[in-house]
Design a protein around this motif. Sequence first.
Motif, PDB file in Angstrom:
ATOM      1  N   ARG A 104       0.827  -1.207   0.000  1.00 28.37           N
ATOM      2  CA  ARG A 104       0.000   0.000   0.000  1.00 28.37           C
ATOM      3  C   ARG A 104       0.865   1.263   0.000  1.00 28.37           C
ATOM      4  NH1 ARG A 104      -3.737  -3.585   2.263  1.00 28.37           N
ATOM      5  NH2 ARG A 104      -2.788  -3.722   4.329  1.00 28.37           N
ATOM      6  N   ALA A 105       2.037   1.205   0.649  1.00 30.62           N
ATOM      7  CA  ALA A 105       2.955   2.346   0.601  1.00 30.62           C
ATOM      8  C   ALA A 105       3.474   2.547  -0.815  1.00 30.62           C
ATOM      9  CB  ALA A 105       4.108   2.134   1.575  1.00 30.62           C
ATOM     10  N   ARG A 106       3.774   1.438  -1.511  1.00 31.38           N
ATOM     11  CA  ARG A 106       4.248   1.534  -2.896  1.00 31.38           C
ATOM     12  C   ARG A 106       3.203   2.209  -3.790  1.00 31.38           C
ATOM     13  NH1 ARG A 106       5.843  -4.039  -2.422  1.00 31.38           N
ATOM     14  NH2 ARG A 106       8.089  -4.293  -2.119  1.00 31.38           N
ATOM     15  N   ASP A 107       1.934   1.928  -3.521  1.00 35.18           N
ATOM     16  CA  ASP A 107       0.865   2.503  -4.338  1.00 35.18           C
ATOM     17  C   ASP A 107       0.869   4.029  -4.281  1.00 35.18           C
ATOM     18  OD1 ASP A 107       0.049  -0.025  -5.055  1.00 35.18           O
ATOM     19  OD2 ASP A 107      -1.545  -0.132  -3.542  1.00 35.18           O
ATOM     20  N   ASN A 108       1.408   4.592  -3.186  1.00 30.76           N
ATOM     21  CA  ASN A 108       1.414   6.043  -3.009  1.00 30.76           C
ATOM     22  C   ASN A 108       2.694   6.702  -3.509  1.00 30.76           C
ATOM     23  OD1 ASN A 108      -1.152   6.093  -1.784  1.00 30.76           O
ATOM     24  ND2 ASN A 108      -0.258   5.507   0.184  1.00 30.76           N
ATOM     25  N   GLY A 109       3.624   5.906  -4.073  1.00 31.34           N
ATOM     26  CA  GLY A 109       4.833   6.465  -4.658  1.00 31.34           C
ATOM     27  C   GLY A 109       6.011   6.490  -3.700  1.00 31.34           C
ATOM     28  N   PRO A 110       7.209   6.818  -4.223  1.00 29.61           N
ATOM     29  CA  PRO A 110       8.428   6.819  -3.409  1.00 29.61           C
ATOM     30  C   PRO A 110       8.319   7.723  -2.179  1.00 29.61           C
ATOM     31  CG  PRO A 110       8.980   6.958  -5.732  1.00 29.61           C
ATOM     32  CD  PRO A 110       7.487   7.116  -5.643  1.00 29.61           C
ATOM     33  N   ASN A 111       8.993   7.295  -1.127  1.00 36.41           N
ATOM     34  CA  ASN A 111       9.052   8.020   0.150  1.00 36.41           C
ATOM     35  C   ASN A 111       7.684   8.117   0.839  1.00 36.41           C
ATOM     36  OD1 ASN A 111      11.853   8.418  -0.187  1.00 36.41           O
ATOM     37  ND2 ASN A 111      11.478  10.244  -1.415  1.00 36.41           N
ATOM     38  N   SER A 112       6.846   7.101   0.614  1.00 42.95           N
ATOM     39  CA  SER A 112       5.540   7.032   1.272  1.00 42.95           C
ATOM     40  C   SER A 112       5.596   6.064   2.449  1.00 42.95           C
ATOM     41  CB  SER A 112       4.463   6.563   0.284  1.00 42.95           C
ATOM     42  OG  SER A 112       4.292   7.515  -0.736  1.00 42.95           O
ATOM     43  N   ILE A 113       4.730   6.318   3.430  1.00 45.88           N
ATOM     44  CA  ILE A 113       4.660   5.497   4.635  1.00 45.88           C
ATOM     45  C   ILE A 113       3.231   4.998   4.803  1.00 45.88           C
ATOM     46  CG2 ILE A 113       4.875   5.487   7.159  1.00 45.88           C
ATOM     47  CD1 ILE A 113       6.900   7.764   6.867  1.00 45.88           C
ATOM     48  N   ALA A 114       3.099   3.702   5.136  1.00 52.52           N
ATOM     49  CA  ALA A 114       1.774   3.134   5.450  1.00 52.52           C
ATOM     50  C   ALA A 114       1.926   2.264   6.699  1.00 52.52           C
ATOM     51  CB  ALA A 114       1.254   2.313   4.281  1.00 52.52           C
ATOM     52  N   ILE A 115       1.673   2.854   7.858  1.00 54.37           N
ATOM     53  CA  ILE A 115       1.728   2.131   9.127  1.00 54.37           C
ATOM     54  C   ILE A 115       0.296   1.908   9.599  1.00 54.37           C
ATOM     55  CG2 ILE A 115       2.569   2.119  11.499  1.00 54.37           C
ATOM     56  CD1 ILE A 115       4.794   2.059   9.417  1.00 54.37           C
TER      57      ILE A 115
END
Length: 295
Positions: free
Chosen positions: A279-290
């Motif tokens: 899910r972090a990858r879906d939001n592009g580089p330097n994204s965080i999904a905790i």
Amino acid sequence: MKISEFAAMNNVTAKMLRHYDEIGLLKPTAIDAETGYRSYESNQAHLLNWIVILKNLDFSLSEIKELLSGPTDGFRIIQQLIRKRVEIHSALNVQIQKKVAIDRLIHFIEKEGFEMDKKVDLLLLEQAGVHEIKKNIPNFETFLDAASSIVDSCSAQDQISVFRLDISHFKQVNDDYGFEVGDKVIVAFYQVIESNVQRYLSGAAIGRAHGDEFLVIAKAEEQLCVQTAQSIIDEIKRFDFSSIGCKKQMGCYIGGLVGHIQLPAIRQMVEDSIESLSRARDNGPNSIAIESYRA
């Protein structure tokens, strides 16, 4: 048998046995009321053997006493051995990095000569040093050992954080600049992760899942986990990748889970963190999904 005989039979000193008696680690079976001489039975050699083994593995005498007092439990001993293995591995990594720094300093002085007022930059890694650090990054199984030890030491009220970091477009680095530069990028990310984890998370463990993906586990609530992840990304943004031969500014994705778990569920939590990373990858580089986790 007399203390001297028991000591000789087990290749230890009588002084050591007297000390073990004084601290309650290995008591004699009898003490003569008039002479104060200690006596031992031959079957006490089994306990002494375990004491010697654990002492040689860097367990303190207080740790050994706690571990061996009362009924012994194989699972408990295994957990403590795993904990000690993690401690030794962490200390080994620190010493390896110091050795690399010493090697680079020797090389610098041999090449440039020694001048007290000359600024020495030890941050630029020689390739030999890169390989040595890279091969000693904890692998997935070592990480799971450390993760089990961390979860085992937590109470039911403690929250566990697991997050994954994946380097964005890493394959392109190897394709464009070669594997040596790729190794330098791997080590650079590991050192950035390590420095921020040490800054924000106590009792944490880091490992390499595979290729360009890293794992972190710690006893930490969601806010602290997010803070650590954001600090890693901020430092990566500031890092001068051109100084290690990579002309492309690198980024990453961080996905993770935070929740209350028990020891048997740790491997599943680690595996489930893959979806958060996706899910972090879906939001592009330097994204965080905790995200919150329920076992």
